[in-house]
Design a protein around this motif. Sequence first.
Motif, PDB file in Angstrom:
ATOM      1  N   ILE A   1      92.462 100.723 -66.659  1.00 61.27           N
ATOM      2  CA  ILE A   1      91.683 100.129 -67.758  1.00 61.27           C
ATOM      3  C   ILE A   1      90.424  99.381 -67.296  1.00 61.27           C
ATOM      4  O   ILE A   1      89.339  99.599 -67.850  1.00 61.27           O
ATOM      5  CB  ILE A   1      92.579  99.210 -68.615  1.00 61.27           C
ATOM      6  N   PRO A   2      90.501  98.485 -66.283  1.00 62.61           N
ATOM      7  CA  PRO A   2      89.283  97.740 -65.898  1.00 62.61           C
ATOM      8  C   PRO A   2      88.113  98.634 -65.488  1.00 62.61           C
ATOM      9  O   PRO A   2      86.992  98.460 -65.985  1.00 62.61           O
ATOM     10  CB  PRO A   2      89.770  96.880 -64.719  1.00 62.61           C
ATOM     11  N   SER A   3      88.372  99.601 -64.595  1.00 61.59           N
ATOM     12  CA  SER A   3      87.285 100.476 -64.146  1.00 61.59           C
ATOM     13  C   SER A   3      86.822 101.398 -65.269  1.00 61.59           C
ATOM     14  O   SER A   3      85.645 101.771 -65.330  1.00 61.59           O
ATOM     15  CB  SER A   3      87.730 101.305 -62.935  1.00 61.59           C
ATOM     16  N   GLY A   4      87.748 101.756 -66.180  1.00 60.23           N
ATOM     17  CA  GLY A   4      87.376 102.594 -67.312  1.00 60.23           C
ATOM     18  C   GLY A   4      86.390 101.890 -68.233  1.00 60.23           C
ATOM     19  O   GLY A   4      85.398 102.479 -68.669  1.00 60.23           O
ATOM     20  N   ILE A   5      86.641 100.623 -68.501  1.00 54.09           N
ATOM     21  CA  ILE A   5      85.753  99.841 -69.366  1.00 54.09           C
ATOM     22  C   ILE A   5      84.379  99.669 -68.719  1.00 54.09           C
ATOM     23  O   ILE A   5      83.343  99.898 -69.347  1.00 54.09           O
ATOM     24  CB  ILE A   5      86.366  98.464 -69.670  1.00 54.09           C
TER      25      ILE A   5
ATOM     26  N   ALA B   1      99.682  95.798 -60.677  1.00 53.61           N
ATOM     27  CA  ALA B   1      98.949  97.010 -61.068  1.00 53.61           C
ATOM     28  C   ALA B   1      97.553  96.655 -61.582  1.00 53.61           C
ATOM     29  O   ALA B   1      96.561  97.312 -61.239  1.00 53.61           O
ATOM     30  CB  ALA B   1      99.728  97.770 -62.137  1.00 53.61           C
ATOM     31  N   ILE B   2      97.463  95.610 -62.395  1.00 52.77           N
ATOM     32  CA  ILE B   2      96.158  95.162 -62.902  1.00 52.77           C
ATOM     33  C   ILE B   2      95.272  94.703 -61.741  1.00 52.77           C
ATOM     34  O   ILE B   2      94.076  95.006 -61.700  1.00 52.77           O
ATOM     35  CB  ILE B   2      96.337  94.018 -63.916  1.00 52.77           C
ATOM     36  N   GLY B   3      95.873  93.995 -60.792  1.00 53.84           N
ATOM     37  CA  GLY B   3      95.108  93.531 -59.631  1.00 53.84           C
ATOM     38  C   GLY B   3      94.527  94.687 -58.844  1.00 53.84           C
ATOM     39  O   GLY B   3      93.354  94.664 -58.441  1.00 53.84           O
ATOM     40  N   ILE B   4      95.331  95.720 -58.622  1.00 53.89           N
ATOM     41  CA  ILE B   4      94.849  96.908 -57.908  1.00 53.89           C
ATOM     42  C   ILE B   4      93.744  97.581 -58.714  1.00 53.89           C
ATOM     43  O   ILE B   4      92.741  98.051 -58.169  1.00 53.89           O
ATOM     44  CB  ILE B   4      96.005  97.881 -57.641  1.00 53.89           C
ATOM     45  N   GLY B   5      93.922  97.608 -60.042  1.00 54.32           N
ATOM     46  CA  GLY B   5      92.907  98.195 -60.914  1.00 54.32           C
ATOM     47  C   GLY B   5      91.581  97.467 -60.841  1.00 54.32           C
ATOM     48  O   GLY B   5      90.513  98.084 -60.901  1.00 54.32           O
ATOM     49  N   LEU B   6      91.638  96.146 -60.690  1.00 52.97           N
ATOM     50  CA  LEU B   6      90.400  95.374 -60.559  1.00 52.97           C
ATOM     51  C   LEU B   6      89.681  95.719 -59.257  1.00 52.97           C
ATOM     52  O   LEU B   6      88.449  95.797 -59.214  1.00 52.97           O
ATOM     53  CB  LEU B   6      90.710  93.874 -60.609  1.00 52.97           C
ATOM     54  N   PHE B   7      90.441  95.935 -58.197  1.00 55.03           N
ATOM     55  CA  PHE B   7      89.832  96.352 -56.935  1.00 55.03           C
ATOM     56  C   PHE B   7      89.182  97.734 -57.064  1.00 55.03           C
ATOM     57  O   PHE B   7      88.169  98.013 -56.422  1.00 55.03           O
ATOM     58  CB  PHE B   7      90.873  96.372 -55.812  1.00 55.03           C
ATOM     59  N   GLN B   8      89.781  98.592 -57.894  1.00 51.30           N
ATOM     60  CA  GLN B   8      89.209  99.927 -58.068  1.00 51.30           C
ATOM     61  C   GLN B   8      87.813  99.867 -58.687  1.00 51.30           C
ATOM     62  O   GLN B   8      86.993 100.760 -58.474  1.00 51.30           O
ATOM     63  CB  GLN B   8      90.123 100.791 -58.944  1.00 51.30           C
ATOM     64  N   CYS B   9      87.516  98.794 -59.418  1.00 52.32           N
ATOM     65  CA  CYS B   9      86.188  98.640 -60.023  1.00 52.32           C
ATOM     66  C   CYS B   9      85.092  98.635 -58.963  1.00 52.32           C
ATOM     67  O   CYS B   9      83.949  99.031 -59.229  1.00 52.32           O
ATOM     68  CB  CYS B   9      86.124  97.351 -60.836  1.00 52.32           C
ATOM     69  N   LEU B  10      85.424  98.175 -57.756  1.00 56.04           N
ATOM     70  CA  LEU B  10      84.440  98.144 -56.672  1.00 56.04           C
ATOM     71  C   LEU B  10      83.935  99.542 -56.348  1.00 56.04           C
ATOM     72  O   LEU B  10      82.815  99.719 -55.872  1.00 56.04           O
ATOM     73  CB  LEU B  10      85.057  97.521 -55.414  1.00 56.04           C
ATOM     74  N   ALA B  11      84.773 100.557 -56.623  1.00 58.03           N
ATOM     75  CA  ALA B  11      84.429 101.934 -56.270  1.00 58.03           C
ATOM     76  C   ALA B  11      83.354 102.519 -57.185  1.00 58.03           C
ATOM     77  O   ALA B  11      82.883 103.637 -56.935  1.00 58.03           O
ATOM     78  CB  ALA B  11      85.676 102.811 -56.312  1.00 58.03           C
ATOM     79  N   LEU B  12      82.952 101.785 -58.227  1.00 59.21           N
ATOM     80  CA  LEU B  12      81.863 102.262 -59.070  1.00 59.21           C
ATOM     81  C   LEU B  12      80.552 102.312 -58.282  1.00 59.21           C
ATOM     82  O   LEU B  12      79.623 103.027 -58.655  1.00 59.21           O
ATOM     83  CB  LEU B  12      81.705 101.353 -60.296  1.00 59.21           C
ATOM     84  N   ILE B  13      80.492 101.555 -57.183  1.00 59.99           N
ATOM     85  CA  ILE B  13      79.315 101.582 -56.315  1.00 59.99           C
ATOM     86  C   ILE B  13      79.503 102.696 -55.279  1.00 59.99           C
ATOM     87  O   ILE B  13      80.472 102.679 -54.523  1.00 59.99           O
ATOM     88  CB  ILE B  13      79.118 100.238 -55.583  1.00 59.99           C
ATOM     89  N   PRO B  14      78.608 103.679 -55.228  1.00 61.12           N
ATOM     90  CA  PRO B  14      78.739 104.786 -54.268  1.00 61.12           C
ATOM     91  C   PRO B  14      78.812 104.283 -52.829  1.00 61.12           C
ATOM     92  O   PRO B  14      78.096 103.360 -52.441  1.00 61.12           O
ATOM     93  CB  PRO B  14      77.455 105.590 -54.494  1.00 61.12           C
ATOM     94  N   GLY B  15      79.685 104.886 -52.048  1.00 55.87           N
ATOM     95  CA  GLY B  15      79.843 104.490 -50.658  1.00 55.87           C
ATOM     96  C   GLY B  15      81.028 103.567 -50.456  1.00 55.87           C
ATOM     97  O   GLY B  15      81.493 103.371 -49.337  1.00 55.87           O
ATOM     98  N   THR B  16      81.521 102.993 -51.564  1.00 57.87           N
ATOM     99  CA  THR B  16      82.651 102.071 -51.468  1.00 57.87           C
ATOM    100  C   THR B  16      83.946 102.824 -51.186  1.00 57.87           C
ATOM    101  O   THR B  16      84.743 102.438 -50.341  1.00 57.87           O
ATOM    102  CB  THR B  16      82.797 101.263 -52.777  1.00 57.87           C
ATOM    103  N   SER B  17      84.185 103.890 -51.911  1.00 60.87           N
ATOM    104  CA  SER B  17      85.387 104.720 -51.837  1.00 60.87           C
ATOM    105  C   SER B  17      86.436 104.244 -52.819  1.00 60.87           C
ATOM    106  O   SER B  17      86.912 103.100 -52.737  1.00 60.87           O
ATOM    107  CB  SER B  17      85.991 104.760 -50.434  1.00 60.87           C
ATOM    108  N   ARG B  18      86.782 105.121 -53.772  1.00 64.66           N
ATOM    109  CA  ARG B  18      87.811 104.785 -54.750  1.00 64.66           C
ATOM    110  C   ARG B  18      89.154 104.569 -54.055  1.00 64.66           C
ATOM    111  O   ARG B  18      89.847 103.589 -54.291  1.00 64.66           O
ATOM    112  CB  ARG B  18      87.925 105.905 -55.795  1.00 64.66           C
ATOM    113  N   SER B  19      89.511 105.510 -53.176  1.00 60.80           N
ATOM    114  CA  SER B  19      90.779 105.357 -52.461  1.00 60.80           C
ATOM    115  C   SER B  19      90.730 104.147 -51.531  1.00 60.80           C
ATOM    116  O   SER B  19      91.703 103.405 -51.403  1.00 60.80           O
ATOM    117  CB  SER B  19      91.113 106.622 -51.666  1.00 60.80           C
ATOM    118  N   GLY B  20      89.570 103.934 -50.890  1.00 63.48           N
ATOM    119  CA  GLY B  20      89.431 102.798 -49.981  1.00 63.48           C
ATOM    120  C   GLY B  20      89.585 101.465 -50.685  1.00 63.48           C
ATOM    121  O   GLY B  20      90.294 100.575 -50.221  1.00 63.48           O
ATOM    122  N   SER B  21      88.932 101.313 -51.848  1.00 61.76           N
ATOM    123  CA  SER B  21      88.989 100.036 -52.564  1.00 61.76           C
ATOM    124  C   SER B  21      90.388  99.765 -53.105  1.00 61.76           C
ATOM    125  O   SER B  21      90.871  98.630 -53.065  1.00 61.76           O
ATOM    126  CB  SER B  21      87.967 100.018 -53.705  1.00 61.76           C
ATOM    127  N   THR B  22      91.054 100.799 -53.613  1.00 64.95           N
ATOM    128  CA  THR B  22      92.398 100.591 -54.155  1.00 64.95           C
ATOM    129  C   THR B  22      93.423 100.347 -53.049  1.00 64.95           C
ATOM    130  O   THR B  22      94.325  99.521 -53.204  1.00 64.95           O
ATOM    131  CB  THR B  22      92.846 101.790 -55.012  1.00 64.95           C
TER     132      THR B  22
END
Length: 277
Positions: free
Chosen positions: A96-100, A153-174
């Motif tokens: 949800i966080p990264s989706g919004i 789960a929400i906490g991990i989802g908030l970290f996934q928001c960092l992956a919106l920036i290219p180079g961060t890595s979705r898998s890496g941030s989560t």
Amino acid sequence: MELMELFKAALIGIVQGITEWLPVSSTGHMILFNEFIKMNVSETFMSTFLVVIQFGSILAVLTIFFKKLNPFDASKTKIQKSETIDLWIKVIIAVIPSGILGLLFDDTIDALFFNPTTVAIALIVYGIIMIMLENRNKKPSVNSFSEVSYKLAIGIGLFQCLALIPGTSRSGSTIIGAVLLGTSRYIATEFSFFLAVPTMLGASALKLVKTGFAFSGFEWLILATGSIVAYIVSILAIKFLLDYIKKHDFKVFGYYRIALGVLILGILVLAYFFLIK
């Protein structure tokens, strides 16, 4: 000419399939890779291609983890089916966080951050964080999915928001976020894979809705080629990473990210002074 474009699409599919699951940033690698191969397509289509090609990687997750993620599997007990549904609820909550943020700022992020400089900096910064995280050598407190709470789960989802920036890595941030919050590497990695399903489906659907479906027959063929190759390579990459983390940590990926980021910045600096002259 058309055969060469299909070959380039296959190469990008290979890059996507490998880097989507390793914590090194698939989008960042594809942006950089495209700078070198320069597919002969419009910028709008290329932007769509780099996102939609992830559909092949999603299918790889569903193929490998089909039984684990299928709550209707006849071989599962009622308790196991309930646990699977509970896992899906946690995954949806985490998305949800990264989706919004993605819905609100997708165009802004594309305009500001889809460039080699941002990718290089993000590679270096998160490479350093990854190495520092592994040097803590802290024993995990969460070693099974049943121990993953909704709050976690929400906490991990908030970290996934960092992956919106290219180079961060979705898998890496989560993965970084999950480990920081107390999970084992294995749980962090698998949960990252599961998060990818709704996250990448949503990103692909959003991009297609914005750009429309009015592609030429050849453009559809390019999308299909890249996605099929990404699917095959993703299966190999996922199996490799799951085996790798049973015996190793993530430091090697941190060092790789730093080395690649420094190399990219070096090339950009040289290119800048060369162009000035």
